[in-house]
Design a protein around this motif. Structure first.
Motif, PDB file in Angstrom:
ATOM      1  N   ARG A   1       0.859  -1.196   0.000  1.00 20.63           N
ATOM      2  CA  ARG A   1       0.000   0.000   0.000  1.00 20.63           C
ATOM      3  C   ARG A   1       0.892   1.243   0.000  1.00 20.63           C
ATOM      4  NH1 ARG A   1      -5.568  -1.356  -0.598  1.00 20.63           N
ATOM      5  NH2 ARG A   1      -6.324  -2.524   1.200  1.00 20.63           N
ATOM      6  N   TYR A   2       0.445   2.271  -0.729  1.00 22.23           N
ATOM      7  CA  TYR A   2       1.197   3.521  -0.844  1.00 22.23           C
ATOM      8  C   TYR A   2       0.415   4.676  -0.213  1.00 22.23           C
ATOM      9  CZ  TYR A   2       4.683   1.610  -4.081  1.00 22.23           C
ATOM     10  OH  TYR A   2       5.703   0.884  -4.643  1.00 22.23           O
ATOM     11  N   TYR A   3       1.168   5.555   0.462  1.00 20.83           N
ATOM     12  CA  TYR A   3       0.613   6.746   1.089  1.00 20.83           C
ATOM     13  C   TYR A   3       1.560   7.918   0.803  1.00 20.83           C
ATOM     14  CZ  TYR A   3      -1.322   2.776   3.628  1.00 20.83           C
ATOM     15  OH  TYR A   3      -1.905   1.579   3.942  1.00 20.83           O
ATOM     16  N   ARG A   4       1.066   9.130   0.965  1.00 23.69           N
ATOM     17  CA  ARG A   4       1.906  10.313   0.729  1.00 23.69           C
ATOM     18  C   ARG A   4       1.658  11.340   1.832  1.00 23.69           C
ATOM     19  NH1 ARG A   4      -0.826  13.952  -3.985  1.00 23.69           N
ATOM     20  NH2 ARG A   4      -2.988  13.822  -3.298  1.00 23.69           N
ATOM     21  N   VAL A   5       2.730  12.026   2.219  1.00 21.73           N
ATOM     22  CA  VAL A   5       2.680  12.999   3.314  1.00 21.73           C
ATOM     23  C   VAL A   5       3.370  14.280   2.842  1.00 21.73           C
ATOM     24  CG1 VAL A   5       3.278  13.471   5.713  1.00 21.73           C
ATOM     25  CG2 VAL A   5       2.829  11.108   4.985  1.00 21.73           C
ATOM     26  N   PRO A   6       2.728  15.454   2.953  1.00 20.96           N
ATOM     27  CA  PRO A   6       3.402  16.700   2.579  1.00 20.96           C
ATOM     28  C   PRO A   6       4.375  17.145   3.669  1.00 20.96           C
ATOM     29  CG  PRO A   6       1.174  17.181   3.324  1.00 20.96           C
ATOM     30  CD  PRO A   6       1.325  15.685   3.363  1.00 20.96           C
ATOM     31  N   VAL A   7       5.630  17.369   3.293  1.00 27.72           N
ATOM     32  CA  VAL A   7       6.656  17.811   4.241  1.00 27.72           C
ATOM     33  C   VAL A   7       7.293  19.071   3.670  1.00 27.72           C
ATOM     34  CG1 VAL A   7       8.682  17.159   5.584  1.00 27.72           C
ATOM     35  CG2 VAL A   7       7.074  15.388   4.846  1.00 27.72           C
TER      36      VAL A   7
END
Length: 453
Positions: A256-262
């Motif tokens: 599973r893939y997720y994305r986080v704004p940094v």
């Protein structure tokens, strides 16, 4: 009966009703439930039909190309483009036209089919070479499979750096090589190529040295109640997350893939935990039962970790990333170099395929993700051009998508719907203004009528 009095009452009643209807219609058109954020939330309430499926979701609009074994007929890949090809064991070449004032990232994501046989010696390599056949300095990216046929990404970098090689404007080549043992799957697999451009900094403002202090503290992660978020199949439909605790499910062999704004100056800390599984055998274990990989905004591996799993609770915690800074690119440590740009950071979580040997494959294993983005956003470097136009950086759109849990396709749909609502609202206000103008004329005529014999 006074005829003038009758004529004045009828328009007044009609005016009041029409104005009320016009105002009600304008409110309905302009204010969807929850405002602008409500539009985002509505999109997130209906996950993408592709989310969580076994197959990697390719980028929308990716152009099909065919890499060649030599530079003579290598197809041109435009900077900023996304392309699809197939790649068997061996190498393929692609032509690039690069400028002399930007850094360029060439990523290749190879997607083995479910059940394909791979080994630790198998992998992919991407490099940028000159027309003379010389490999550009410090640009090669490599990635290996382990024992699970999951998507992996490798990136070659043409780094903008004074007095370094490969800085001039002109023709270059990207060479993508897949290695596979004789007993591994020999079929051609889909590969996605993406060429991203990072504009240069203003004159005299570019750092040239890596930071002297490297943070090593373990992240302090949240312990709140989890919120359900279904991960995507790859980089293109990764589910957005912010700081918090998130809940999903994994089956053996699934990623599973997720994305986080940094943002600039911020650090990312995260962990992944899998709960107890329904066992089919009393004893069983997988050495790479749970794997976690963190990727940069240009799809290069920043850090990874794995742990064994025997059907009981297990977890992985990645060290907190370095604060995102331009000068990190000069570091000798790969995990620091990866934190060189603000933007979406991607998390890939895999439950090993061997777990199926001692658990019920039909019953997913609960997954918990703990995410914390720490630190206040710092001032962005002085780029010559917009960083957002290149697909990097963190702004209101990225923060809204993370808050609502949107994938990139869902965020694009939400923005399109919001734009359409604004057009309709504008048309509604225009029509309302015209209606009020006509009614104003009606009222004036009515008033004149009261003084007419």
């Amino acid at each position: 009966m006074d005829r003038g009095r009758v004529r004045s009452r009828v328009p007044g009643t009609a005016v009041a009703g029409a104005v009320a209807l016009a105002l009600a219609a304008a409110v309905v058109v302009v204010a969807p439930p929850g405002g602008a954020h409500g539009a985002y939330a509505a999109q997130a309430a209906e996950p993408s039909p592709q989310a969580g499926s076994a197959a990697y979701r390719p980028a929308e609009g990716a152009k099909a190309v065919e890499g060649k074994p030599t530079t003579a007929d290598a197809p041109l890949l435009d900077v900023g483009g996304v392309y699809s090809d197939t790649l068997g064991p061996g190498e393929r070449l692609y032509r690039l036209g690069l400028d002399d004032n930007s850094s360029v990232y060439v990523s290749a994501v190879v997607q083995p089919p479910r059940g394909a046989k791979v080994g630790y010696g198998d992998g992919i390599e991407v490099e940028i070479i000159t027309t003379e056949g010389r490999r550009c300095q410090n640009n090669t990216g490599r990635a290996g499979f382990g024992y699970d046929p999951v998507p992996v990404s490798a990136v070659a970098v043409r780094r903008l750096e004074e007095d370094a090689e490969c800085q001039g404007r002109g023709t270059y080549f990207a060479r993508v090589t897949r290695t596979a043992a004789k007993d591994s799957d020999q079929r051609a697999w889909p590969v996605e190529l993406k060429i991203q451009r990072e504009p240069g900094l203003g004159t005299g403002s570019a750092p040239t040295f890596a930071p002297g202090v490297r943070p090593s503290a373990s992240p302090a992660l949240p312990g709140t109640d989890p919120v359900a978020r279904t991960g995507g199949t790859g980089f293109n439909d990764a589910r957005a997350l912010g700081s918090g605790v998130w809940r999903d499910d994994l089956r053996p062999g699934q990623t599973r893939y997720y994305r986080v704004p940094v943002d600039w100056g911020q650090q990312l800390g995260l962990s992944a935990e899998i709960a107890k599984a329904a066992m089919t055998k009393q004893y069983g274990s997988a050495s790479n039962g749970l794997s976690v990989a963190l990727y940069s905004p240009y799809r290069a591996l920043v850090d990874s970790k794995e742990t064994s799993y025997d059907g009981r609770q297990a977890g992985v915690t990645l060290p907190k990333t370095a604060p995102v800074a331009y000068e990190n690119r000069f570091s000798a440590a790969a995990e620091v170099r990866g934190a060189r740009l603000a933007g979406w950071y991607y998390l890939a979580v895999t439950l090993g395929g061997k777990v199926a040997e001692f658990t019920e494959d039909a019953t997913p294993v609960p997954l918990t993700l703990r995410v914390r983005v720490s630190g206040d956003p710092a001032k962005a470097p002085a780029y010559q051009e917009s960083l957002g136009a290149a697909g990097f950086g963190v702004g209101a759109d990225e923060r809204n998508a993370a808050k609502a849990g949107l994938t990139a396709p869902e965020a694009a749909d939400a923005a399109e719907n919001l734009s359409a609502m604004r057009v309709v609202a504008g048309a509604g206000f225009g029509a309302g203004a015209l209606l009020l103008l006509v009614l104003g004329g009606w009222i004036l005529l009515a008033r004149r009528g009261r003084g007419t014999p």
